[in-house]
Design an enzyme around this catalytic site. Structure first.
Site, short mmCIF file in Angstrom:
data_model
loop_
_atom_site.label_atom_id
_atom_site.label_comp_id
_atom_site.label_asym_id
_atom_site.label_seq_id
_atom_site.Cartn_x
_atom_site.Cartn_y
_atom_site.Cartn_z
N TYR A 1 -33.00 -23.34 -70.24
CA TYR A 1 -33.46 -24.36 -69.35
C TYR A 1 -33.84 -23.38 -68.11
O TYR A 1 -33.96 -24.01 -67.08
CB TYR A 1 -32.36 -25.13 -69.02
CG TYR A 1 -32.32 -26.76 -70.02
CD1 TYR A 1 -33.51 -27.41 -70.25
CD2 TYR A 1 -31.25 -26.76 -70.61
CE1 TYR A 1 -33.43 -28.36 -71.10
CE2 TYR A 1 -31.44 -27.85 -71.61
CZ TYR A 1 -32.24 -28.67 -71.85
OH TYR A 1 -32.35 -29.79 -72.85
N ASN B 1 -28.06 -37.15 -72.16
CA ASN B 1 -29.13 -38.10 -72.85
C ASN B 1 -29.28 -37.64 -74.07
O ASN B 1 -30.54 -37.91 -74.76
CB ASN B 1 -30.41 -37.87 -71.95
CG ASN B 1 -30.87 -36.54 -72.10
OD1 ASN B 1 -30.53 -35.63 -72.55
ND2 ASN B 1 -32.16 -36.40 -71.13
N HIS C 1 -32.97 -33.39 -77.07
CA HIS C 1 -33.81 -32.66 -76.31
C HIS C 1 -35.15 -32.46 -77.29
O HIS C 1 -34.89 -32.50 -78.60
CB HIS C 1 -33.56 -31.10 -76.14
CG HIS C 1 -34.74 -30.07 -75.81
ND1 HIS C 1 -35.24 -30.03 -74.66
CD2 HIS C 1 -35.48 -29.40 -76.83
CE1 HIS C 1 -36.46 -29.29 -74.86
NE2 HIS C 1 -36.45 -28.84 -76.08
N GLU D 1 -39.07 -22.17 -78.04
CA GLU D 1 -37.99 -22.66 -78.10
C GLU D 1 -37.58 -22.63 -79.55
O GLU D 1 -36.13 -22.55 -79.98
CB GLU D 1 -37.87 -24.26 -77.69
CG GLU D 1 -38.04 -24.16 -76.26
CD GLU D 1 -38.32 -25.79 -75.94
OE1 GLU D 1 -38.34 -25.99 -74.67
OE2 GLU D 1 -38.22 -26.84 -76.74
#
Ligand code: ATP
Ligand code: MG
Length: 138
Positions: free
Chosen positions: A49, A112, A115, A126
């Site tokens: 991140y 949440n 991702h 990623e």
């Protein structure tokens, strides 16, 4: 066909929702090309991140992402990046559309559940962050 990087985050693995989220993703038409479970180190979470390092929520996000196991997955579909972002819904579950993964499983804007990569360039970065080339050949 293209690929995106999905992660089931520690809130969802801790709640026992990982299996239901994987089933939801498959039912939405994505093919899982690679999958593993990993508990991120602080350095790994900070690096993943890094784009958010100046944001006020960065330290808290890193603490959350290292708080338990994550399940990163390579998903393949037509327009996978956009379609997976649509399937997970808005960052804040209070704003996520009905039937999206975050509306169904997320607790808060930070916790949440999942991702999803937000561009082709970030998907490549990623995917390579979590999976070696040999793990991705299919
Ligand atoms: P992700 O990158 O995890 O798929 P996203 O693209 O919807 O999520 P980003 O803006 O990239 O959202 O934020 C990365 C993650 O940081 C979010 O998924 C969430 O866990 C956390 N986050 C984002 N905004 C906030 C905020 N205002 N407060 C707390 N946590 C936040
Ligand atoms: Mg993002």
């Amino acid at each position: 066909m293209n690929q995106t990087l999905a992660i089931i985050k520690p809130d969802a693995t801790g709640n026992g929702d990982a299996g239901r989220i994987i089933a939801h993703i498959e039912a939405a038409g994505f093919v899982i090309r690679a999958l593993r479970m990993v508990t991120l180190t602080e350095a790994q979470a900070r690096a993943f991140y890094d784009v958010h390092r100046e944001r006020p929520f960065y330290q808290s996000l890193v603490a959350f992402m290292t708080s338990g196991p994550c399940i990163p997955m390579v998903l393949e579909a037509e327009s996978a990046i956009r379609r997976y972002r649509d399937a997970i819904g808005a960052t804040d579950p209070a704003e996520a559309a009905p039937g999206t993964v975050r509306q169904l499983y997320a607790e808060s804007k930070e916790r949440n559940a999942v991702h999803g990569s937000d561009s082709a360039e970030n998907a490549r970065r990623e995917i390579a962050f979590f999976f070696s080339e040999s793990e991705r050949i299919g």
